[in-house]
Design a protein around this motif. Sequence first.
Motif, PDB file in Angstrom:
ATOM      1  N   ARG A 264    -133.670  15.558  39.622  1.00  0.00           N
ATOM      2  CA  ARG A 264    -134.610  15.751  40.722  1.00  0.00           C
ATOM      3  C   ARG A 264    -135.814  14.818  40.573  1.00  0.00           C
ATOM      4  NH1 ARG A 264    -133.724  20.118  43.975  1.00  0.00           N
ATOM      5  NH2 ARG A 264    -135.871  19.905  44.736  1.00  0.00           N
ATOM      6  N   ASP A 265    -136.372  14.741  39.388  1.00  0.00           N
ATOM      7  CA  ASP A 265    -137.522  13.866  39.173  1.00  0.00           C
ATOM      8  C   ASP A 265    -137.116  12.396  39.234  1.00  0.00           C
ATOM      9  OD1 ASP A 265    -139.406  15.865  38.927  1.00  0.00           O
ATOM     10  OD2 ASP A 265    -139.070  16.095  36.767  1.00  0.00           O
ATOM     11  N   ARG A 266    -135.919  12.077  38.778  1.00  0.00           N
ATOM     12  CA  ARG A 266    -135.506  10.665  38.727  1.00  0.00           C
ATOM     13  C   ARG A 266    -135.308  10.078  40.118  1.00  0.00           C
ATOM     14  NH1 ARG A 266    -130.849  10.758  33.961  1.00  0.00           N
ATOM     15  NH2 ARG A 266    -131.898  12.270  32.607  1.00  0.00           N
ATOM     16  N   VAL A 267    -134.852  10.891  41.064  1.00  0.00           N
ATOM     17  CA  VAL A 267    -134.544  10.341  42.392  1.00  0.00           C
ATOM     18  C   VAL A 267    -135.741  10.352  43.338  1.00  0.00           C
ATOM     19  CG1 VAL A 267    -132.131  11.056  42.206  1.00  0.00           C
ATOM     20  CG2 VAL A 267    -133.768  12.562  43.359  1.00  0.00           C
ATOM     21  N   ARG A 268    -136.848  10.971  42.937  1.00  0.00           N
ATOM     22  CA  ARG A 268    -137.942  11.193  43.889  1.00  0.00           C
ATOM     23  C   ARG A 268    -138.533   9.898  44.440  1.00  0.00           C
ATOM     24  NH1 ARG A 268    -139.628  16.117  40.927  1.00  0.00           N
ATOM     25  NH2 ARG A 268    -139.275  17.856  42.374  1.00  0.00           N
ATOM     26  N   HIS A 269    -138.746   8.922  43.582  1.00  0.00           N
ATOM     27  CA  HIS A 269    -139.492   7.748  44.033  1.00  0.00           C
ATOM     28  C   HIS A 269    -138.805   6.439  43.641  1.00  0.00           C
ATOM     29  CE1 HIS A 269    -142.698  10.493  45.104  1.00  0.00           C
ATOM     30  NE2 HIS A 269    -142.736  10.947  43.867  1.00  0.00           N
ATOM     31  N   ASP A 270    -137.534   6.483  43.393  1.00  0.00           N
ATOM     32  CA  ASP A 270    -136.813   5.273  42.982  1.00  0.00           C
ATOM     33  C   ASP A 270    -135.560   5.141  43.827  1.00  0.00           C
ATOM     34  OD1 ASP A 270    -135.221   3.319  41.677  1.00  0.00           O
ATOM     35  OD2 ASP A 270    -136.283   3.689  39.793  1.00  0.00           O
ATOM     36  N   ASP A 271    -135.569   4.197  44.758  1.00  0.00           N
ATOM     37  CA  ASP A 271    -134.448   4.059  45.682  1.00  0.00           C
ATOM     38  C   ASP A 271    -133.160   3.676  44.964  1.00  0.00           C
ATOM     39  OD1 ASP A 271    -133.611   3.830  48.638  1.00  0.00           O
ATOM     40  OD2 ASP A 271    -132.963   1.901  47.809  1.00  0.00           O
ATOM     41  N   GLN A 272    -133.253   2.854  43.936  1.00  0.00           N
ATOM     42  CA  GLN A 272    -132.042   2.448  43.215  1.00  0.00           C
ATOM     43  C   GLN A 272    -131.422   3.625  42.472  1.00  0.00           C
ATOM     44  OE1 GLN A 272    -133.189  -0.919  40.786  1.00  0.00           O
ATOM     45  NE2 GLN A 272    -132.807  -2.362  42.460  1.00  0.00           N
ATOM     46  N   VAL A 273    -132.261   4.475  41.905  1.00  0.00           N
ATOM     47  CA  VAL A 273    -131.748   5.672  41.229  1.00  0.00           C
ATOM     48  C   VAL A 273    -131.119   6.615  42.256  1.00  0.00           C
ATOM     49  CG1 VAL A 273    -132.390   7.713  39.893  1.00  0.00           C
ATOM     50  CG2 VAL A 273    -133.362   5.494  39.310  1.00  0.00           C
ATOM     51  N   THR A 274    -131.755   6.760  43.413  1.00  0.00           N
ATOM     52  CA  THR A 274    -131.199   7.605  44.475  1.00  0.00           C
ATOM     53  C   THR A 274    -129.837   7.076  44.910  1.00  0.00           C
ATOM     54  OG1 THR A 274    -133.438   8.102  45.237  1.00  0.00           O
ATOM     55  CG2 THR A 274    -131.633   8.616  46.740  1.00  0.00           C
ATOM     56  N   GLU A 275    -129.736   5.760  45.052  1.00  0.00           N
ATOM     57  CA  GLU A 275    -128.451   5.158  45.436  1.00  0.00           C
ATOM     58  C   GLU A 275    -127.377   5.460  44.402  1.00  0.00           C
ATOM     59  OE1 GLU A 275    -126.097   2.055  47.702  1.00  0.00           O
ATOM     60  OE2 GLU A 275    -128.205   2.471  48.054  1.00  0.00           O
ATOM     61  N   ALA A 276    -127.696   5.321  43.116  1.00  0.00           N
ATOM     62  CA  ALA A 276    -126.720   5.613  42.064  1.00  0.00           C
ATOM     63  C   ALA A 276    -126.323   7.087  42.099  1.00  0.00           C
ATOM     64  CB  ALA A 276    -127.305   5.239  40.700  1.00  0.00           C
ATOM     65  N   PHE A 277    -127.297   7.956  42.316  1.00  0.00           N
ATOM     66  CA  PHE A 277    -127.020   9.394  42.397  1.00  0.00           C
ATOM     67  C   PHE A 277    -126.065   9.691  43.543  1.00  0.00           C
ATOM     68  CE2 PHE A 277    -127.983  13.640  43.975  1.00  0.00           C
ATOM     69  CZ  PHE A 277    -127.965  14.408  42.815  1.00  0.00           C
ATOM     70  N   VAL A 278    -126.336   9.119  44.704  1.00  0.00           N
ATOM     71  CA  VAL A 278    -125.505   9.343  45.886  1.00  0.00           C
ATOM     72  C   VAL A 278    -124.088   8.808  45.665  1.00  0.00           C
ATOM     73  CG1 VAL A 278    -125.177   8.485  48.252  1.00  0.00           C
ATOM     74  CG2 VAL A 278    -127.339   9.551  47.589  1.00  0.00           C
ATOM     75  N   GLN A 279    -123.969   7.639  45.064  1.00  0.00           N
ATOM     76  CA  GLN A 279    -122.632   7.091  44.818  1.00  0.00           C
ATOM     77  C   GLN A 279    -121.845   7.984  43.858  1.00  0.00           C
ATOM     78  OE1 GLN A 279    -121.655   5.139  46.874  1.00  0.00           O
ATOM     79  NE2 GLN A 279    -122.351   3.018  46.723  1.00  0.00           N
ATOM     80  N   GLU A 280    -122.520   8.554  42.877  1.00  0.00           N
ATOM     81  CA  GLU A 280    -121.807   9.449  41.959  1.00  0.00           C
ATOM     82  C   GLU A 280    -121.396  10.743  42.652  1.00  0.00           C
ATOM     83  OE1 GLU A 280    -120.364  10.753  38.000  1.00  0.00           O
ATOM     84  OE2 GLU A 280    -120.290   9.046  39.373  1.00  0.00           O
ATOM     85  N   VAL A 281    -122.232  11.233  43.576  1.00  0.00           N
ATOM     86  CA  VAL A 281    -121.825  12.391  44.376  1.00  0.00           C
ATOM     87  C   VAL A 281    -120.548  12.059  45.140  1.00  0.00           C
ATOM     88  CG1 VAL A 281    -122.443  13.846  46.351  1.00  0.00           C
ATOM     89  CG2 VAL A 281    -124.129  13.396  44.560  1.00  0.00           C
ATOM     90  N   ARG A 282    -120.492  10.882  45.744  1.00  0.00           N
ATOM     91  CA  ARG A 282    -119.314  10.475  46.515  1.00  0.00           C
ATOM     92  C   ARG A 282    -118.082  10.317  45.620  1.00  0.00           C
ATOM     93  NH1 ARG A 282    -119.802   5.402  48.762  1.00  0.00           N
ATOM     94  NH2 ARG A 282    -118.404   5.933  50.469  1.00  0.00           N
ATOM     95  N   ARG A 283    -118.292   9.863  44.391  1.00  0.00           N
ATOM     96  CA  ARG A 283    -117.160   9.724  43.469  1.00  0.00           C
ATOM     97  C   ARG A 283    -116.697  11.071  42.940  1.00  0.00           C
ATOM     98  NH1 ARG A 283    -115.490  10.327  38.559  1.00  0.00           N
ATOM     99  NH2 ARG A 283    -117.478  11.260  37.945  1.00  0.00           N
ATOM    100  N   TYR A 284    -117.645  11.895  42.549  1.00  0.00           N
ATOM    101  CA  TYR A 284    -117.338  13.098  41.779  1.00  0.00           C
ATOM    102  C   TYR A 284    -116.798  14.240  42.634  1.00  0.00           C
ATOM    103  CZ  TYR A 284    -118.217  17.053  38.635  1.00  0.00           C
ATOM    104  OH  TYR A 284    -118.093  18.175  37.862  1.00  0.00           O
ATOM    105  N   TYR A 285    -117.398  14.452  43.800  1.00  0.00           N
ATOM    106  CA  TYR A 285    -117.048  15.618  44.603  1.00  0.00           C
ATOM    107  C   TYR A 285    -115.909  15.307  45.576  1.00  0.00           C
ATOM    108  CZ  TYR A 285    -121.192  17.900  42.756  1.00  0.00           C
ATOM    109  OH  TYR A 285    -122.125  18.472  41.914  1.00  0.00           O
ATOM    110  N   PRO A 286    -115.131  16.317  45.963  1.00  0.00           N
ATOM    111  CA  PRO A 286    -113.969  16.089  46.838  1.00  0.00           C
ATOM    112  C   PRO A 286    -114.365  15.924  48.293  1.00  0.00           C
ATOM    113  CG  PRO A 286    -114.163  18.423  46.331  1.00  0.00           C
ATOM    114  CD  PRO A 286    -115.231  17.731  45.528  1.00  0.00           C
ATOM    115  N   PHE A 287    -113.822  14.899  48.934  1.00  0.00           N
ATOM    116  CA  PHE A 287    -114.042  14.699  50.362  1.00  0.00           C
ATOM    117  C   PHE A 287    -112.681  14.717  51.046  1.00  0.00           C
ATOM    118  CE2 PHE A 287    -115.543  11.980  54.037  1.00  0.00           C
ATOM    119  CZ  PHE A 287    -116.367  12.945  54.571  1.00  0.00           C
ATOM    120  N   PHE A 288    -112.144  13.601  51.456  1.00  0.00           N
ATOM    121  CA  PHE A 288    -110.800  13.598  52.023  1.00  0.00           C
ATOM    122  C   PHE A 288    -109.809  13.306  50.905  1.00  0.00           C
ATOM    123  CE2 PHE A 288    -107.410  12.435  55.056  1.00  0.00           C
ATOM    124  CZ  PHE A 288    -107.562  13.494  55.936  1.00  0.00           C
ATOM    125  N   PRO A 289    -108.700  14.053  50.801  1.00  0.00           N
ATOM    126  CA  PRO A 289    -107.841  13.936  49.618  1.00  0.00           C
ATOM    127  C   PRO A 289    -106.976  12.683  49.562  1.00  0.00           C
ATOM    128  CG  PRO A 289    -106.976  15.583  51.134  1.00  0.00           C
ATOM    129  CD  PRO A 289    -108.305  15.175  51.675  1.00  0.00           C
TER     130      PRO A 289
END
Length: 415
Positions: A264-289
């Motif tokens: 939560r603290d890492r993504v607050r003010h760093d766009d690059q960290v937010t981007e990495a976080f979002v990409q890992e969400v897309r990798r890790y969690y299930p979307f279309f199988p």
Amino acid sequence: MATMPVDRSPDSTLALLRAGYRFIGERCERYGSDVFQTRILLAPTICLRGRSAAELFYDTERFDRATAMPLRVQRTLTGRGGVQGLDGAEHTDRKAMFMSIMTPTAIERLGQLFDREWQNRLAAWEGAGPVRLYDELGRLLTRVVFDWAGLPLPASQVERRAVDLHAMIEAPAVVGPRHWRGRLARNRAERWLGAIIERTRTGTAPAPPGSPLAVIAEHRDGRGNLLPRRIAAVELLNVLRPVVAVDQYIAFAALALHDHPAWRDRVRHDDQVTEAFVQEVRRYYPFFPTAAARVRRSFDWRGHHFPRGRRVLLDLYGTNHDRTLWPEPELFRPERFAGRRVDPFELVPQGGGNHWAGHRCAGEWITIDLMKRAVTNLTTTMRYDVPAQNLALDLHRMPALPRLGLTLSNIRRTA
């Protein structure tokens, strides 16, 4: 010639519905191979996973899409005659239409509408008691994408349209009432949007210039013809529906922030960290199988024979969890994306390959932008509690979400 493993079951349709996202991956582990044969809906089917498999799968010289997708998917999720089932020059033309909508200016405008609507809803969430985030996101995104597309909705219609779009998203992988609700919802939506397309073309209800409604209503194919009214409605839904489906990813991002609070603290003010976080969400969690294609002409690959006309399924979830690509794939680690160029055949939650020439989702940039904005809102503009609830993801269910849609409580605006 290598022998391709064959699944033992005479037909694996029910096994696929039971296993959900893990169906292909479990069998790949069982057979010690990233390729095997089975039968789905009684049709011989080859299943693949991994980076090399994705690169093969998106080779348009070897595969086509025209007849690959089962009718139950076309009649609920994608629509019959939509861009996902086209090949060759027709696909190139239709994909260019979609890509013309995805300009940086248009994506920015959609994001601004999203942020504004989030703040509007935040005022309603404060003091409102427990809020089911997934349900709220569906309504929020429905209101936003219809406005952006040139189809602003009266408040009385938002719930109905959100329910119909969710019904289409959930219908392909289920049987019984949920599937039929999805088919009925698509039929209703295509008729309604078809009538709007017609009024736009006749000038009785002009669309905002450059809006998705205007672009699709006015688009002419390579022969200079307007899209048939129903096909235009299908393609308009192929703009609206995927944006609303981003509610799944945003719910997953909120879940990741809860399960991994240090971020939560890492993504607050760093766009690059937010981007990495979002990409890992897309990798890790299930979307279309999975994604489907059909062999255009017979060929051999790694000693395996792919006969002409054979349906092929690429395991999107399994490729995103392939341990040869992603060390410790079962762990949520956004730092794996720090400074990393995203390979178009390794991270494939919304398809692989090239956006312009291939079948990778045209709206992928929209997904990423909306997720980043949601993460920023969740961590900087509001505070909330996550009451005790079952947050487990059932990977046997498609789409997989926490049973209560991630309930938040005690929501308050930050000072």
